[in-house]
Design an enzyme around this catalytic site. Structure first.
Site, PDB file in Angstrom:
ATOM      1  N   GLY A 245      -4.667   0.865  10.412  1.00 26.43           N
ATOM      2  CA  GLY A 245      -3.610   0.306  11.263  1.00 26.43           C
ATOM      3  C   GLY A 245      -3.542  -1.207  11.275  1.00 26.43           C
ATOM      4  O   GLY A 245      -2.740  -1.790  11.987  1.00 26.43           O
ATOM      5  N   ARG A 246      -4.432  -1.852  10.512  1.00 22.92           N
ATOM      6  CA  ARG A 246      -4.535  -3.330  10.526  1.00 22.92           C
ATOM      7  C   ARG A 246      -4.673  -3.848  11.950  1.00 22.92           C
ATOM      8  O   ARG A 246      -5.522  -3.366  12.676  1.00 22.92           O
ATOM      9  CB  ARG A 246      -3.335  -3.974   9.828  1.00 22.92           C
TER      10      ARG A 246
ATOM     11  N   ASP B 207       5.724  -5.421   5.517  1.00 22.48           N
ATOM     12  CA  ASP B 207       6.077  -6.811   5.784  1.00 22.48           C
ATOM     13  C   ASP B 207       6.048  -7.701   4.526  1.00 22.48           C
ATOM     14  O   ASP B 207       6.987  -8.457   4.282  1.00 22.48           O
ATOM     15  CB  ASP B 207       5.125  -7.365   6.857  1.00 22.48           C
TER      16      ASP B 207
ATOM     17  N   THR C 184       6.190  -6.908   1.228  1.00 25.40           N
ATOM     18  CA  THR C 184       7.216  -6.514   0.255  1.00 25.40           C
ATOM     19  C   THR C 184       8.604  -6.900   0.761  1.00 25.40           C
ATOM     20  O   THR C 184       9.451  -7.376  -0.009  1.00 25.40           O
ATOM     21  CB  THR C 184       7.134  -4.982   0.031  1.00 25.40           C
TER      22      THR C 184
ATOM     23  N   GLY D 149       0.838  -1.201   0.000  1.00 26.63           N
ATOM     24  CA  GLY D 149       0.000   0.000   0.000  1.00 26.63           C
ATOM     25  C   GLY D 149       0.869   1.245   0.000  1.00 26.63           C
ATOM     26  O   GLY D 149       1.937   1.249   0.605  1.00 26.63           O
TER      27      GLY D 149
ATOM     28  N   ARG E   6     -23.264  15.220  20.566  1.00 27.36           N
ATOM     29  CA  ARG E   6     -23.278  13.873  19.982  1.00 27.36           C
ATOM     30  C   ARG E   6     -22.103  13.027  20.470  1.00 27.36           C
ATOM     31  O   ARG E   6     -21.093  13.556  20.948  1.00 27.36           O
ATOM     32  CB  ARG E   6     -23.175  13.964  18.451  1.00 27.36           C
TER      33      ARG E   6
ATOM     34  N   ASP F 200       1.002   1.946   9.370  1.00 34.64           N
ATOM     35  CA  ASP F 200       0.567   1.161  10.537  1.00 34.64           C
ATOM     36  C   ASP F 200       1.610   1.137  11.655  1.00 34.64           C
ATOM     37  O   ASP F 200       1.282   0.805  12.792  1.00 34.64           O
ATOM     38  CB  ASP F 200       0.261  -0.289  10.124  1.00 34.64           C
TER      39      ASP F 200
ATOM     40  N   GLN G 276      -5.855   8.970   5.176  1.00 32.35           N
ATOM     41  CA  GLN G 276      -4.666   8.876   6.048  1.00 32.35           C
ATOM     42  C   GLN G 276      -3.392   8.590   5.266  1.00 32.35           C
ATOM     43  O   GLN G 276      -2.294   8.735   5.779  1.00 32.35           O
ATOM     44  CB  GLN G 276      -4.862   7.747   7.076  1.00 32.35           C
TER      45      GLN G 276
END
Ligand code: F6P
Length: 366
Positions: free
Chosen positions: A187-188, A120, A122, A16, A179, A144, A292
């Site tokens: 962040g997985r 990780d 790649t 990503g 509210r 992440d 992000q």
């Protein structure tokens, strides 16, 4: 270590995308050309470019004006593992190890070393190419922040800045309408972005994968704030967060990706669950998503990426292959790819940042 004279190096960006990739490309290229006189090329779309021998020359001109920009001028793919690559054979799609094709391409182009910029997945392939004798240097990329051996990966700081700004914006509208506002961040399976942005953005509740939450504890915090006269609540929830008795929410499964699960949607689930308990306050969920990862790179990440890029080129010059550049106690160092691969660095549930947050009254829903 080999005594080979380096003349030509290559770069690729995989996985990503992430703010800071261009700053690394710029730093490697400039150091390689200006300091060492190497020729530099960049493979297009990560390992796919290496397989197809699709590359561009990286010159001082080509990397000019890209240091602040997110994305990658080399493009990126998170689907192309050359050790398990989808190809067509006799009219059928099969998966096979095509790494030797890539190695032949490197030889054909006279590439003496390759800088692989990735997370990780790649870097696992980088390690595997290194095992096959290719001169590889890894650079740790991911918003992440979940790679071991380094305190920070580049891209994380920018993601935290973006999430913090989103929390600041949600704060004012939450206050106006009394509210409960939920912000879901990426962040997985690591809660780094949620924890850091939650602290910076004064969240009342931070939910992370490392501390499964109890819905009733989250509701209690909202009700406690109501009793104290605080008619709004800000909750930041990591996409990998899960209830104590439940599981993560999967947004989609990307079949041809080496890591097919895409998390996402926990904020909507949590909003629906809370609505059943909290009767006198409206609840809204925002999923921040790829915002992000895009846009402008933060100053911190531009500097970190530049340090990593320069260090990667120095490792090439010194012949220290099979390593990934790292940051340890704010000093640039390196670690063997063999040691880095296969471990995820997650938030310590009793770590100093968690304790700090608890001390100021932040709830982790536990
Ligand atoms: O690893 C970076 C990351 O942005 C994660 O935080 C997120 O879960 C995932 O990638 C999203 O992947 P994709 O870009 O394939 O949707």
């Amino acid at each position: 270590m080999q005594e080979q004279k380096i003349k030509k190096i290559a770069l690729l960006t995989g996985g990503g995308d992430c703010p800071g990739l261009n700053a690394v490309i710029r730093a490697v290229t400039r150091t390689a050309i200006l300091k060492y006189g190497y020729e530099v090329i960049g493979y297009i779309f990560g390992y796919r470019g290496l397989y197809n021998n699709d590359f561009i020359p990286l010159t001082l001109d080509k990397v000019s004006g890209i240091g602040h920009k997110g994305g990658t001028i080399l493009y990126s793919s998170n689907k192309d593992n050359l050790f398990d690559y989808q190809v067509e054979e006799n009219g059928e799609i099969v998966k096979k190890d095509v790494s030797d094709v890539a190695i032949e391409n490197l030889k054909k182009e006279g590439v003496d070393a390759i800088v692989v910029i990735g997370g990780d997945g790649t870097l696992t392939s980088a390690r595997d190419f290194s095992r096959k004798g290719i001169n590889v240097i890894g650079v740790p990329k991911t918003i992440d922040n979940d790679l071991p051996a380094t305190e920070v990966t580049f891209g994380f700081n920018t993601a935290v800045e973006v999430a913090t700004e989103a929390l600041d914006r949600l704060h004012t509208t939450a206050e106006s309408h009394h509210r409960v506002m939920l912000l879901e961040v990426m962040g997985r399976n690591a809660g780094w972005i949620a924890l850091h942005s939650g602290l910076a953005g004064s969240a009342d509740v931070i939910l992370i994968p490392e501390i499964p939450y109890d819905l009733h504890k989250v509701a209690e915090k909202i009700e406690m704030r109501q009793r104290e006269g605080k008619k709004f609540t800000i909750i930041v929830v990591a996409e990998g967060a899960k209830p104590k008795d439940g599981d993560v929410v999967v947004a989609k499964v990307v079949d041809d990706s080496p890591d097919p699960i895409r998390l996402g949607g926990i904020a909507n689930k949590l909003a629906a669950d809370l609505e059943k308990i909290i009767k006198n306050q409206e609840i809204r969920a925002t999923i921040l998503g790829h915002i992000q990862r895009g846009g402008i790179t933060s100053a911190y990440d531009r500097i970190l990426s530049t340090r990593y890029g320069v260090a990667a080129t120095e490792l090439i010059h010194e012949g220290k292959f099979g390593n990934m550049v790292t940051l340890k106690e704010d000093k640039i160092s390196y670690e063997a790819l063999e040691k880095v691969i296969g471990h995820t660095r997650v938030v310590e549930p009793d770590g100093e940042l968690i304790q700090t947050a608890r001390s100021i009254g932040v709830s982790f829903g536990d």
